[in-house]
Motif scaffolding. Structure first.
Motif, mmCIF file in Angstrom:
data_model
loop_
_atom_site.group_PDB
_atom_site.id
_atom_site.type_symbol
_atom_site.label_atom_id
_atom_site.label_comp_id
_atom_site.label_asym_id
_atom_site.label_seq_id
_atom_site.Cartn_x
_atom_site.Cartn_y
_atom_site.Cartn_z
ATOM 1 N N ASP A 23 -20.223 -2.447 -2.513
ATOM 2 C CA ASP A 23 -21.440 -2.224 -1.734
ATOM 3 C C ASP A 23 -22.108 -3.542 -1.363
ATOM 4 O O ASP A 23 -22.603 -3.711 -0.250
ATOM 5 C CB ASP A 23 -22.411 -1.307 -2.479
ATOM 6 N N VAL A 24 -22.103 -4.517 -2.272
ATOM 7 C CA VAL A 24 -22.695 -5.836 -1.993
ATOM 8 C C VAL A 24 -21.864 -6.561 -0.931
ATOM 9 O O VAL A 24 -22.403 -7.117 0.028
ATOM 10 C CB VAL A 24 -22.782 -6.686 -3.286
ATOM 11 N N ILE A 25 -20.561 -6.540 -1.112
ATOM 12 C CA ILE A 25 -19.662 -7.218 -0.161
ATOM 13 C C ILE A 25 -19.784 -6.573 1.209
ATOM 14 O O ILE A 25 -19.940 -7.272 2.221
ATOM 15 C CB ILE A 25 -18.208 -7.171 -0.674
ATOM 16 N N TYR A 28 -23.181 -7.368 2.985
ATOM 17 C CA TYR A 28 -23.249 -8.717 3.534
ATOM 18 C C TYR A 28 -22.383 -8.834 4.797
ATOM 19 O O TYR A 28 -22.850 -9.299 5.837
ATOM 20 C CB TYR A 28 -22.825 -9.785 2.512
ATOM 21 N N LEU A 29 -21.133 -8.426 4.682
ATOM 22 C CA LEU A 29 -20.223 -8.582 5.822
ATOM 23 C C LEU A 29 -20.705 -7.786 7.030
ATOM 24 O O LEU A 29 -20.708 -8.296 8.153
ATOM 25 C CB LEU A 29 -18.803 -8.174 5.435
ATOM 26 N N CYS A 30 -21.113 -6.548 6.822
ATOM 27 C CA CYS A 30 -21.500 -5.653 7.909
ATOM 28 C C CYS A 30 -22.830 -6.039 8.556
ATOM 29 O O CYS A 30 -22.976 -5.980 9.772
ATOM 30 C CB CYS A 30 -21.575 -4.233 7.372
ATOM 31 N N ASN A 31 -23.789 -6.462 7.740
ATOM 32 C CA ASN A 31 -25.152 -6.645 8.239
ATOM 33 C C ASN A 31 -25.640 -8.085 8.322
ATOM 34 O O ASN A 31 -26.592 -8.357 9.046
ATOM 35 C CB ASN A 31 -26.119 -5.845 7.354
ATOM 36 N N GLU A 32 -25.024 -8.994 7.586
ATOM 37 C CA GLU A 32 -25.533 -10.358 7.566
ATOM 38 C C GLU A 32 -24.568 -11.401 8.122
ATOM 39 O O GLU A 32 -25.000 -12.431 8.605
ATOM 40 C CB GLU A 32 -25.951 -10.734 6.139
ATOM 41 N N SER A 33 -23.276 -11.150 8.028
ATOM 42 C CA SER A 33 -22.318 -12.147 8.515
ATOM 43 C C SER A 33 -22.260 -12.135 10.038
ATOM 44 O O SER A 33 -22.581 -11.130 10.670
ATOM 45 C CB SER A 33 -20.919 -11.875 7.952
ATOM 46 N N SER A 40 -16.554 -1.433 8.536
ATOM 47 C CA SER A 40 -16.727 -0.239 7.711
ATOM 48 C C SER A 40 -16.395 -0.554 6.254
ATOM 49 O O SER A 40 -15.633 -1.485 5.959
ATOM 50 C CB SER A 40 -15.829 0.899 8.204
ATOM 51 N N ILE A 41 -16.923 0.240 5.355
ATOM 52 C CA ILE A 41 -16.624 0.091 3.930
ATOM 53 C C ILE A 41 -15.135 0.301 3.676
ATOM 54 O O ILE A 41 -14.538 -0.380 2.834
ATOM 55 C CB ILE A 41 -17.492 1.030 3.054
ATOM 56 N N ASP A 42 -14.501 1.200 4.426
ATOM 57 C CA ASP A 42 -13.067 1.444 4.253
ATOM 58 C C ASP A 42 -12.240 0.202 4.572
ATOM 59 O O ASP A 42 -11.293 -0.123 3.854
ATOM 60 C CB ASP A 42 -12.595 2.610 5.125
ATOM 61 N N ILE A 43 -12.598 -0.492 5.632
ATOM 62 C CA ILE A 43 -11.869 -1.707 6.002
ATOM 63 C C ILE A 43 -12.136 -2.804 4.977
ATOM 64 O O ILE A 43 -11.219 -3.545 4.604
ATOM 65 C CB ILE A 43 -12.212 -2.161 7.438
ATOM 66 N N VAL A 44 -13.368 -2.926 4.499
ATOM 67 C CA VAL A 44 -13.679 -3.918 3.461
ATOM 68 C C VAL A 44 -12.826 -3.651 2.220
ATOM 69 O O VAL A 44 -12.201 -4.566 1.672
ATOM 70 C CB VAL A 44 -15.184 -3.916 3.113
#
Length: 151
Positions: A23-25, A28-33, A40-44
């Motif tokens: 959830d943290v990763i 960050y990737l989805c909303n801040e990077s 999507s969480i699935d791709i992460v």
């Protein structure tokens, strides 16, 4: 690969994927990077499964991350490196890079690559340089940002 761990004060770097906080990763990737907007969480989760990952923790709380996409013998691509905003400017990014570059499982590579918009100074400290013959590198990118869910 064997789990790698390093401790400095209250901070821990570990390659134990069971400690990663998806959830943290993802947040960050989805909303801040700037490089993985809308991912999507699935791709992460799939990207974590297929890579050698480093989690950075303040005790049990995940505060940073990096992953190396590698064949574990000749090449490594460093991706998704981040430190949460509240923990920046404390030397943690440099420490994370030191541990990645010194990790026994990642030694002997012929080459490393990464892409960055704004952290050239950090990566140069570890021997990374801009491409000399960039015309030799090619890329296929079917979209610039991950599509929003449901679109």
């Amino acid at each position: 690969m064997k789990i790698y761990k390093s401790v400095k004060n209250n901070f821990i770097i570990s390659t134990d994927k069971t400690k990663l906080q998806d959830d943290v990763i993802h947040n960050y990737l989805c909303n801040e990077s700037y490089w993985a907007k809308n991912i999507s969480i699935d791709i992460v989760q799939k990207s974590i499964e297929g890579a050698f990952c480093f989690g950075l923790y303040d005790e049990q709380k995940q505060i940073g991350f990096a992953r190396v996409i590698t064949d574990a013998a000749t090449f490594g691509y460093l991706a998704d490196v981040f430190i949460l905003e509240a923990y920046r400017n404390k030397g943690l990014g440099k420490w994370l890079m030191q541990e990645i570059m010194n990790c026994p499982a990642l030694q002997g590579f012929r080459g490393w690559m990464l892409a960055t918009k704004d952290a050239h100074g950090l990566y140069r400290q570890f021997g990374f340089e801009s491409l000399v013959n960039s015309d030799r590198i090619m890329r296929f990118s079917p979209f610039k940002e991950y599509p929003l869910p449901g679109s």
